[in-house]
Enzyme design. Structure first.
Site, PDB file in Angstrom:
ATOM      1  N   CYS A 132       0.786  -1.307   0.182  1.00 41.63           N
ATOM      2  CA  CYS A 132       0.165   0.028  -0.015  1.00 41.63           C
ATOM      3  C   CYS A 132       0.862   1.227   0.071  1.00 41.63           C
ATOM      4  O   CYS A 132       1.776   1.484  -0.966  1.00 41.63           O
ATOM      5  CB  CYS A 132      -0.786  -0.077   1.400  1.00 41.63           C
ATOM      6  SG  CYS A 132      -2.150   1.193   1.291  1.00 41.63           S
ATOM      7  N   ASP A 179      -9.652  -3.474  -7.037  1.00 42.60           N
ATOM      8  CA  ASP A 179      -8.732  -2.260  -6.083  1.00 42.60           C
ATOM      9  C   ASP A 179      -9.733  -1.266  -6.489  1.00 42.60           C
ATOM     10  O   ASP A 179      -9.589  -0.323  -7.434  1.00 42.60           O
ATOM     11  CB  ASP A 179      -7.573  -2.476  -6.301  1.00 42.60           C
ATOM     12  CG  ASP A 179      -6.921  -1.846  -5.357  1.00 42.60           C
ATOM     13  OD1 ASP A 179      -7.491  -0.825  -4.497  1.00 42.60           O
ATOM     14  OD2 ASP A 179      -5.511  -1.977  -4.964  1.00 42.60           O
ATOM     15  N   HIS A 212      -8.055  -4.592  -2.791  1.00 44.77           N
ATOM     16  CA  HIS A 212      -7.049  -3.917  -2.210  1.00 44.77           C
ATOM     17  C   HIS A 212      -6.650  -4.322  -0.814  1.00 44.77           C
ATOM     18  O   HIS A 212      -7.403  -4.568   0.073  1.00 44.77           O
ATOM     19  CB  HIS A 212      -7.152  -2.238  -1.829  1.00 44.77           C
ATOM     20  CG  HIS A 212      -5.922  -1.648  -1.446  1.00 44.77           C
ATOM     21  ND1 HIS A 212      -5.061  -1.328  -2.514  1.00 44.77           N
ATOM     22  CD2 HIS A 212      -5.510  -1.007  -0.229  1.00 44.77           C
ATOM     23  CE1 HIS A 212      -3.959  -0.550  -1.725  1.00 44.77           C
ATOM     24  NE2 HIS A 212      -4.542  -0.542  -0.362  1.00 44.77           N
TER      25      HIS A 212
END
Length: 245
Positions: A132, A179, A212
C-alpha cells in the site's frame, strides 16, 4: 493509500492476532522490527509498512514469513514516531495527516537502514517489499537505488515523477482486480509505459476478484475463497526475491 497522486483511505482488513518472532530495536533515529532467519544469511529485505504503521501485526507476519525463507527482515518505522493512521480517525482529514508522511520522502530513513543491514547484519544483497503506502515507497526506491537487488511493490504506484518508469531494480508489481484505490486503467497505463521505457526486468500481475490489501490484510481462514490467490501472491513475492537475490 497506494496512489501517490490521488491517495485514498484503506480498509484495515482482518487484523492478525500475532505477536511476532523478532524484536524491536533502535537504528539511529528510527525504531524497527527485526527478525533473523534460523541460519546465517547475507540477504536482507526491507519491509515497508502501510498507512497503519510498522507495528501492525499483519506486516510483522509478512516479515517473519520472509525470515522463514532465509532473509533478514527489517520493518522500520518510516513515520519516524508520528502516529500511524487509525480507522477511527476522520477520513476527511486523511490528506492533512499524509502531508508529513510522503512515501517518496524516505531517503534518510532508507539510507539509515541500509547502513544498519550492511554494517550490523552483514547483508550483501538487499531487497525491498512494500504494501500500500509501502508499495508506493517500493516503486520509488526501485527508481532511486541501483544497489537494491529486487523490489516487490504490492498495490502501490508512484504517479508524480516524470522518470517513474526508469526502474533501476528488478521490480514485481502486484495488483488486485477489484481495487477501488488503484483502478485497472492505472495499472494498464503503468504496464504500457514500462514496456516502452523500462530496460530493467519487471512484471505486472493482476489477481482476479481480489480487493486492495488482499496479500497481507486478508486472513485465509476468514476468506477461504481468496486463499489460493493470497498464497499465490506470496509465492510470487518469494520467487521474485529468490530469482534476483
Amino acid at each position: 493509500m497506494a496512489n501517490e497522486g490521488k491517495p485514498c483511505p484503506c480498509d484495515i482488513g482482518d487484523r492478525i492476532e500475532y505477536g511476532g518472532l523478532g524484536q524491536e530495536v533502535q537504528i539511529e533515529h528510527i525504531k524497527a522490527y527485526v527478525v533473523r532467519p534460523s541460519t546465517a544469511s547475507d540477504k536482507a529485505i526491507i519491509v515497508i509498512q502501510d498507512i497503519f504503521g510498522w507495528q501492525l501485526p499483519n506486516t510483522r507476519y509478512m516479515a517473519d514469513m520472509l525470515a522463514s525463507n532465509g532473509y533478514i527482515a527489517v520493518c522500520p518505522d518510516f513515520f519516524v514516531g508520528k502516529e500511524p493512521w487509525n480507522p477511527a480517525h476522520d477520513w476527511s482529514k486523511f490528506q492533512e495527516w499524509l502531508e508529513d508522511k510522503k512515501p517518496t520522502n524516505i531517503n534518510k530513513e532508507v539510507d539509515t537502514v541500509l547502513r544498519f543491514l550492511k554494517e550490523q547484519c552483514g547483508a550483501e544483497r538487499i531487497g525491498v517489499v512494500g504494501f500500500c503506502w509501502g508499495g508506493v515507497a517500493t516503486h520509488y526506491l526501485a527508481l532511486q537505488y541501483p544497489e537494491i537487488k529486487a523490489g516487490v511493490s504490492v498495490y502501490g504506484i508512484v504517479r508524480e515523477k516524470e522518470d517513474r518508469f526508469t526502474l533501476k531494480s528488478p521490480t514485481l508489481f502486484i495488483f488486485a482486480e477489484n481495487d477501488y484505490v488503484i483502478p485497472l486503467d492505472q495499472v494498464s497505463a503503468l504496464e504500457a509505459k514500462l514496456k516502452e521505457k523500462c530496460t530493467m526486468d519487471y512484471k505486472v500481475k493482476i489477481f482476479p476478484g481480489q480487493t486492495h490489501g488482499f496479500v497481507h490484510r486478508k486472513r485465509e481462514d476468514i476468506n477461504p475463497g481468496d486463499k489460493l490467490y493470497i498464497q499465490e501472491a506470496r509465492t510470487d513475492m518469494l520467487n521474485w526475491l529468490n530469482k534476483y537475490m
